[in-house]
Write an enzyme that holds these catalytic residues in place. Structure first.
Site, PDB file in Angstrom:
ATOM      1  CG  ASP A  76      -2.068   0.955   1.161  1.00 14.39           C
ATOM      2  OD1 ASP A  76      -2.378   1.435   0.052  1.00 14.39           O
ATOM      3  OD2 ASP A  76      -2.667   1.241   2.208  1.00 14.39           O
TER       4      ASP A  76
ATOM      5  NE  ARG B  52     -11.865  12.515  -7.332  1.00 13.34           N
ATOM      6  CZ  ARG B  52     -12.793  11.967  -6.544  1.00 13.34           C
ATOM      7  NH1 ARG B  52     -14.020  11.764  -6.985  1.00 13.34           N
ATOM      8  NH2 ARG B  52     -12.512  11.624  -5.317  1.00 13.34           N
ATOM      9  CE  LYS B  53     -12.493   5.527 -12.576  1.00  8.66           C
ATOM     10  NZ  LYS B  53     -13.612   4.613 -12.892  1.00  8.66           N
TER      11      LYS B  53
HETATM   12  C1  PKZ Z   1       6.774  13.122  -4.780  1.00  8.25           C
HETATM   13  C2  PKZ Z   1       5.890  12.156  -4.017  1.00  8.25           C
HETATM   14  C3  PKZ Z   1       6.375  11.861  -2.678  1.00  8.25           C
HETATM   15  C4  PKZ Z   1       5.518  10.859  -2.012  1.00  8.25           C
HETATM   16  C5  PKZ Z   1       6.041  10.507  -0.674  1.00  8.25           C
HETATM   17  C6  PKZ Z   1       5.094   9.573  -0.039  1.00  8.25           C
HETATM   18  C7  PKZ Z   1       5.520   9.125   1.242  1.00  8.25           C
HETATM   19  C8  PKZ Z   1       4.591   8.251   1.994  1.00  8.25           C
HETATM   20  C9  PKZ Z   1       3.355   7.936   1.325  1.00  8.25           C
HETATM   21  C10 PKZ Z   1       2.599   6.988   2.085  1.00  8.25           C
HETATM   22  C11 PKZ Z   1       1.497   6.490   1.177  1.00  8.25           C
HETATM   23  C12 PKZ Z   1       0.564   5.746   2.070  1.00  8.25           C
HETATM   24  C13 PKZ Z   1      -0.562   5.270   1.225  1.00  8.25           C
HETATM   25  C14 PKZ Z   1      -1.604   4.713   2.180  1.00  8.25           C
HETATM   26  C15 PKZ Z   1      -2.915   5.109   1.587  1.00  8.25           C
HETATM   27  C16 PKZ Z   1      -4.068   4.624   2.499  1.00  8.25           C
HETATM   28  O1  PKZ Z   1      -3.837   3.713   3.202  1.00  8.25           O
HETATM   29  S1  PKZ Z   1      -5.448   5.529   2.461  1.00  8.25           S
HETATM   30  C17 PKZ Z   1      -6.384   4.735   3.741  1.00  8.25           C
HETATM   31  C18 PKZ Z   1      -7.247   3.633   3.267  1.00  8.25           C
HETATM   32  N1  PKZ Z   1      -8.271   4.124   2.365  1.00  8.25           N
HETATM   33  C19 PKZ Z   1      -9.357   4.743   2.812  1.00  8.25           C
HETATM   34  O2  PKZ Z   1      -9.565   4.911   3.978  1.00  8.25           O
HETATM   35  C20 PKZ Z   1     -10.306   5.242   1.744  1.00  8.25           C
HETATM   36  C21 PKZ Z   1     -11.745   5.087   2.175  1.00  8.25           C
HETATM   37  N2  PKZ Z   1     -12.605   5.425   1.041  1.00  8.25           N
HETATM   38  C22 PKZ Z   1     -12.916   6.715   0.767  1.00  8.25           C
HETATM   39  O3  PKZ Z   1     -12.574   7.630   1.520  1.00  8.25           O
HETATM   40  C23 PKZ Z   1     -13.648   6.991  -0.500  1.00  8.25           C
HETATM   41  O4  PKZ Z   1     -14.375   5.850  -0.880  1.00  8.25           O
HETATM   42  C24 PKZ Z   1     -12.681   7.376  -1.660  1.00  8.25           C
HETATM   43  C25 PKZ Z   1     -11.663   6.277  -1.949  1.00  8.25           C
HETATM   44  C26 PKZ Z   1     -11.944   8.653  -1.276  1.00  8.25           C
HETATM   45  C27 PKZ Z   1     -13.478   7.597  -2.921  1.00  8.25           C
HETATM   46  O5  PKZ Z   1     -14.560   8.408  -2.569  1.00  8.25           O
HETATM   47  P1  PKZ Z   1     -14.985   9.643  -3.502  1.00  8.25           P
HETATM   48  O6  PKZ Z   1     -13.902  10.639  -3.543  1.00  8.25           O
HETATM   49  O7  PKZ Z   1     -16.329  10.080  -3.054  1.00  8.25           O
HETATM   50  O8  PKZ Z   1     -15.026   8.999  -4.934  1.00  8.25           O
HETATM   51  P2  PKZ Z   1     -16.309   8.470  -5.732  1.00  8.25           P
HETATM   52  O9  PKZ Z   1     -16.944   9.652  -6.353  1.00  8.25           O
HETATM   53  O10 PKZ Z   1     -17.126   7.546  -4.906  1.00  8.25           O
HETATM   54  O11 PKZ Z   1     -15.585   7.584  -6.844  1.00  8.25           O
HETATM   55  C28 PKZ Z   1     -14.754   8.162  -7.826  1.00  8.25           C
HETATM   56  C29 PKZ Z   1     -14.554   7.098  -8.875  1.00  8.25           C
HETATM   57  O12 PKZ Z   1     -13.803   6.029  -8.296  1.00  8.25           O
HETATM   58  C30 PKZ Z   1     -14.532   4.818  -8.365  1.00  8.25           C
HETATM   59  N3  PKZ Z   1     -14.306   4.088  -7.107  1.00  8.25           N
HETATM   60  C31 PKZ Z   1     -14.323   4.589  -5.873  1.00  8.25           C
HETATM   61  N4  PKZ Z   1     -14.088   3.608  -4.977  1.00  8.25           N
HETATM   62  C32 PKZ Z   1     -13.924   2.483  -5.679  1.00  8.25           C
HETATM   63  C33 PKZ Z   1     -13.666   1.148  -5.333  1.00  8.25           C
HETATM   64  N5  PKZ Z   1     -13.480   0.769  -4.056  1.00  8.25           N
HETATM   65  N6  PKZ Z   1     -13.566   0.238  -6.308  1.00  8.25           N
HETATM   66  C34 PKZ Z   1     -13.709   0.597  -7.615  1.00  8.25           C
HETATM   67  N7  PKZ Z   1     -13.966   1.856  -8.005  1.00  8.25           N
HETATM   68  C35 PKZ Z   1     -14.077   2.786  -7.063  1.00  8.25           C
HETATM   69  C36 PKZ Z   1     -15.978   5.217  -8.500  1.00  8.25           C
HETATM   70  O13 PKZ Z   1     -16.740   4.229  -9.133  1.00  8.25           O
HETATM   71  C37 PKZ Z   1     -15.857   6.466  -9.359  1.00  8.25           C
HETATM   72  O14 PKZ Z   1     -15.635   6.069 -10.676  1.00  8.25           O
HETATM   73  P3  PKZ Z   1     -16.263   6.922 -11.912  1.00  8.25           P
HETATM   74  O15 PKZ Z   1     -17.744   6.948 -11.678  1.00  8.25           O
HETATM   75  O16 PKZ Z   1     -15.644   8.303 -11.816  1.00  8.25           O
HETATM   76  O17 PKZ Z   1     -15.835   6.176 -13.132  1.00  8.25           O
END
Ligand code: PKZ
Length: 259
Positions: free
Chosen positions: A171, A217-218
């Site tokens: 993840d 956004r995906k």
């Molecule tokens: C330079 C860079 C440096 C970087 C340095 C980084 C350093 C260090 C980084 C550490 C990185 C840690 C990475 C941990 C990342 C977590 O662990 S995050 C925690 C676990 N995840 C969660 O708690 C998320 C819980 N779920 C939610 O909050 C919401 O369901 C979400 C995921 C935000 C989506 O909700 P929403 O924004 O209302 O989106 P929604 O309108 O429902 O869906 C948008 C689209 O996605 C699709 N979709 C949404 N959910 C799903 C699903 N489960 N399955 C399939 N399709 C889906 C929808 O069908 C829709 O598709 P379209 O109709 O647009 O074609």
């Protein structure tokens, strides 16, 4: 990526000497003497947390660098990956204990000296005991490579990493890749993992992730977790991240222990 799907590696390979194994037959509540190899807790470091408003007053310490808990194999692989950064094709992503202050390109970062959220992977203070890792980002911004030494506190099945620990590693690797590709915050919506071979505690593994598709956004990603020789494929995964607007604010101090 080499084949070897599902083949087990020699648990002695890539291992930290003297891993913390439970003696078979010892009841679980009998205290096991602390093995001499279990590293000492890290000394306290400044608390840092993300706040979009707070002023920057403390420099957080980068933990994605070698420490006394890293095995020789981990250090060797780290140096190898560091060499890939010299021509700019990869870069090492710094990593900190608290907050998301390692996201300079994603969040407007400021550091606050108060207690703040601790990153799950940085929750173990003893060097070498939990996740020891460093993430590298490809210049394309669409690939990440995480080098990780799996410490003894991540045990699931005896002598092997817990599946949740592998999921966390995956993840984080795909999450970093998604953040880099999105250039904004993104959350895991879906994570599918096939566990193909158990990961021995102490092993040094490489998780390779890439963006497969980015539609609005995906962000669809894939990830493979192998040993450093690419002989054993431990796990492969697909993930869907959804870009989200960030409304980061530190949790209340009551929700945040001091250490
Ligand atoms: C330079 C860079 C440096 C970087 C340095 C980084 C350093 C260090 C980084 C550490 C990185 C840690 C990475 C941990 C990342 C977590 O662990 S995050 C925690 C676990 N995840 C969660 O708690 C998320 C819980 N779920 C939610 O909050 C919401 O369901 C979400 C995921 C935000 C989506 O909700 P929403 O924004 O209302 O989106 P929604 O309108 O429902 O869906 C948008 C689209 O996605 C699709 N979709 C949404 N959910 C799903 C699903 N489960 N399955 C399939 N399709 C889906 C929808 O069908 C829709 O598709 P379209 O109709 O647009 O074609």
């Amino acid at each position: 990526m080499g084949g070897g799907r599902g083949r087990r590696s020699n648990p002695a390979g890539d291992s930290i000497p003297q891993l913390c194994h439970r003696t078979p037959g010892v009841p679980i509540d009998v205290p096991v003497p602390t093995p001499p190899h279990v590293p000492q807790p890290r000394p306290p470091r400044p608390h840092c947390c993300v706040s979009l408003q707070a002023s920057c007053s403390v420099s957080p310490q980068d933990l994605a660098v070698p420490n006394a808990g890293w095995s020789a194999a981990m250090c060797e692989q780290y140096q190898r990956l560091l060499r890939c950064t010299t021509n700019g094709s990869w870069r090492r992503i710094p990593s900190y204990r608290r907050g998301l202050d390692h996201l300079p390109e994603v969040l407007q970062m400021t550091v606050d000296p108060g207690p703040g959220p601790r990153l799950f992977l940085r929750n173990v203070d003893a060097e070498g005991a939990g996740f020891e890792y460093a993430i590298f980002l490809h210049a394309s911004g669409r690939r990440t490579r995480c080098l990780c030494q799996v410490g003894p506190y991540l045990e699931g099945h005896q002598g092997f990493a817990h599946g949740g620990a592998i999921a966390t590693l995956v993840d984080t690797t795909v999450g970093t890749c998604a953040l880099a590709a999105a250039k904004m915050s993104a959350m895991t919506a879906k994570l599918s993992i096939s566990y193909l071979a158990p990961v021995p505690l102490g092993a040094v593994v490489v998780a390779d992730s890439r963006v497969e598709q980015h539609e609005g956004r995906k962000i669809f990603l894939s990830c493979q977790v192998c040993d450093t020789q690419r002989d054993t494929l431990y796990a492969e995964a697909t993930a869907l991240f959804i870009q989200v607007e960030d409304n980061n604010s530190p949790p209340s101090p009551a929700a945040c222990p001091q250490r």
